[in-house]
Design a protein around this motif. Structure first.
Motif, short mmCIF file in Angstrom:
data_model
loop_
_atom_site.label_atom_id
_atom_site.label_comp_id
_atom_site.label_asym_id
_atom_site.label_seq_id
_atom_site.Cartn_x
_atom_site.Cartn_y
_atom_site.Cartn_z
N ASN A 78 0.84 -1.20 0.00
CA ASN A 78 0.00 0.00 0.00
C ASN A 78 0.87 1.25 0.00
N LEU A 85 -8.36 -0.55 0.76
CA LEU A 85 -8.78 -0.57 2.16
C LEU A 85 -10.29 -0.72 2.31
N ASN A 135 -7.96 -0.57 9.13
CA ASN A 135 -7.96 0.39 8.03
C ASN A 135 -8.60 1.71 8.45
N SER A 186 -6.08 3.92 -0.79
CA SER A 186 -6.34 2.71 -1.58
C SER A 186 -5.80 2.92 -2.99
#
Length: 311
Positions: A166, A195, A219, A234
């Motif tokens: 990420n 997420l 998250n 995301s």
């Protein structure tokens, strides 16, 4: 042989992988969002267990503890890396965006350095509950800018596994937005790119991934009130046009399988060269050093040799 959830272990993988798949899945419970002390206690306990696992055997690497652009970084050199090899493998550790710092990051950086076969900077980025978004991404940007001051872009690889995937992908989105050059390559190992957890495998692999469950509460803690589908949170929902060649790894039992295959399609549709490697029966993060992991490490090293310049 079965897992703790009575999911059969296939004979199609190595004995080491079969043993890894037989580990019972541990269910996680999380504190309330505002229970900072509870989160810190949970993270400390989890990191202690992870550190025991990763430090049980010494690795054939040398590690220097440094501070780069104000960020703690472990600089790890494995066997076969020449002193004059200028390539830098900037790696962001996994841990669900809240775990894996400190000693755990140090140990995981050693493993990542051996997998990539390059001198590796393991970035010990800040995390919740004390440092929610965008602290980790700010740290990533600071280290990347510092790398660009001493290396050419073609000498830099950006990589991350799980939560680190990420950070790695979000770093490139932000670097592009801020006009910085792209690195030579991007490596995304079983990456946490969505997420919102909207992909199919969050349902289909929920009972089959014995290493990972939904991270929605985590998250939310990381996002600190920001929308989970925001691209810096995301990266799957960001504009990946202009990304460098990308190596993606996942497994048929990985909870993040959908994250990985959707990102692969997004990259290809944007004209980016991208390799997708899917391991048979592989859960999140691989098989803990099984022959299947070694095969994919060899694939990664071939990929990096093709896409980085060694001077």
């Amino acid at each position: 042989m079965t897992t703790g959830q009575a999911v059969p272990v296939p004979a199609s993988v190595s004995p080491h992988a079969q043993q890894w798949l037989s580990i019972p899945k541990a269910e996680s419970t999380y504190p309330a969002q505002d229970d900072t002390a509870g989160w810190l206690a949970m993270i400390e306990q989890a990191d202690s267990a992870i550190a025991t696992q990763f430090t049980s055997q010494p690795l054939p690497v040398s590690t220097e503890d440094e501070t780069i652009a104000g960020v703690p970084v472990f600089v790890v050199t494995g066997p076969g890396v020449a002193d004059d090899d200028r390539r830098i493998h900037i790696n962001f550790h996994g841990g669900g965006l809240i775990m894996g710092g400190g000693a755990v990051c140090r140990a995981m950086t050693g493993i990542s350095a051996l997998s990539a076969g390059l001198r590796t900077w393991g970035v010990d980025y800040r995390m919740p509950p004390l440092h929610p978004f965008p602290a980790a991404l700010d740290d990533a940007m600071a280290v990347y800018r510092a790398a660009l001051e001493i290396r050419e872009p073609h000498e830099i690889v950006v990589a991350g596994g799980s939560a680190g995937g990420n950070i790695a992908a979000a770093l490139l989105l932000r670097a592009k937005d801020e006009g910085l050059p792209m690195p030579a390559a991007l490596v995304l190992n079983t990456p946490e790119l969505d997420l919102t957890e909207s992909g199919d495998s969050f349902v289909t692999n929920a009972a089959y991934d014995n290493l990972l469950s939904s991270l929605r509460e985590v998250n939310e803690l990381y996002a600190a009130g920001q929308a989970l589908d925001e691209p810096y949170l995301s990266p799957l929902f960001g504009d990946v046009t202009g990304f460098p060649p990308t190596f993606l790894k996942t497994g048929t039992r990985d909870l993040f399988l959908s994250n990985t295959v959707r990102m692969h399609r997004k990259l290809r549709n944007a004209g980016v060269e991208a390799e997708l490697h899917v391991g048979e029966a592989m859960p999140h993060g691989g098989f803990g050093g099984a022959p299947e992991d070694q095969e994919l490490d060899a694939e990664l090293q071939r990929f990096l040799t093709r896409h980085t310049a060694q001077h």
